[in-house]
Write an enzyme that holds these catalytic residues in place. Sequence first.
Site, PDB file in Angstrom:
ATOM      1  CE  LYS A 192      -4.233   1.740   2.127  1.00  0.00           C
ATOM      2  NZ  LYS A 192      -5.267   1.517   3.158  1.00  0.00           N
ATOM      3  NE  ARG A 201     -19.996  -2.067   4.017  1.00  0.00           N
ATOM      4  CZ  ARG A 201     -18.699  -1.780   4.007  1.00  0.00           C
ATOM      5  NH1 ARG A 201     -17.933  -2.170   5.021  1.00  0.00           N
ATOM      6  NH2 ARG A 201     -18.161  -1.122   3.011  1.00  0.00           N
ATOM      7  CD  GLU A 244     -18.529  -2.419   8.254  1.00  0.00           C
ATOM      8  OE1 GLU A 244     -17.597  -1.629   8.011  1.00  0.00           O
ATOM      9  OE2 GLU A 244     -18.742  -3.459   7.574  1.00  0.00           O
TER      10      GLU A 244
END
Length: 281
Positions: free
Chosen positions: A130, A243, A215
């Site tokens: 990343k 969600r 979640e």
Amino acid sequence: LAGLNQAGALGADLLVVLNDNEMSISANVGALSGHLARLRAGLVEPAMQRMRAEVARAVHRLPLGDTMLEALDRVRDGLKHLVVTGMLFEEMGFTYLGPIDGHSLPNLISVLNEAKRLKGPVLLHVVTKKGKGYKPAEDDPTRFHGTRPFDPSNGELRASSDGPTYSDVFGRALLELAEQDCRIVAVSAAMIEGTGLACFQRAFPTRCFDVGMAEEVAVVFAAGLAAAGLRPVVAIYSTFLQRAYDQIIHDVALQNLPVVFALDRAGLVGDDGPTHHGVFD
């Protein structure tokens, strides 16, 4: 995993590229992340692919060339199951390729061409870093996941305000409350830093839970903690709590459980962009 389960059952020609940079917003956590880490540590597939290609070039003109390649493939699959622990994706019906270096373009193109020739669902495990190519982002990928204006020469953020953010204030307040009440625990879904819980995690590592980017799990887990007598505080970005609406209703509200939901980034949130606007509060 639900999508992989469906794709594996259908058996259709499908290529799934897993971009594995060990990060979501913060560093990945959980059993699946650990499985991917073990696959990364193996790094056996590139060598096997190269060996197969070399053997194929050597034997393709021989009378028994195809039979020899089939035998080699069986040996290769056996070695993969022996060397690479679990082979979760193979068990779900996918042909697993990888892990490969996603920053090596020639190697990536070669493996993608190989994947196109395979029948059935294929999962290509690509390992990347990343922030690759910009050192400040490589050194601090969490901060550069989404950022306000910064100086590109050194990565230093240009301050938009001298005061603390709402997330900072929330994190400090929760920490103060937790020091007074040992029942208070914090739960988040791959956003410890973003919701201001980093200071809480440092002070109470055994009372702060990051369930990964899930979640629904965060809400159900908090419901279980509350049913056991604790006082969980679930810190999630407002937009992502969509969600888990079913879990909020079925597992918390209908059970009348004392779970506190702290919704970060409610309303329009500027720097984070339209995917993060909490417009359904």
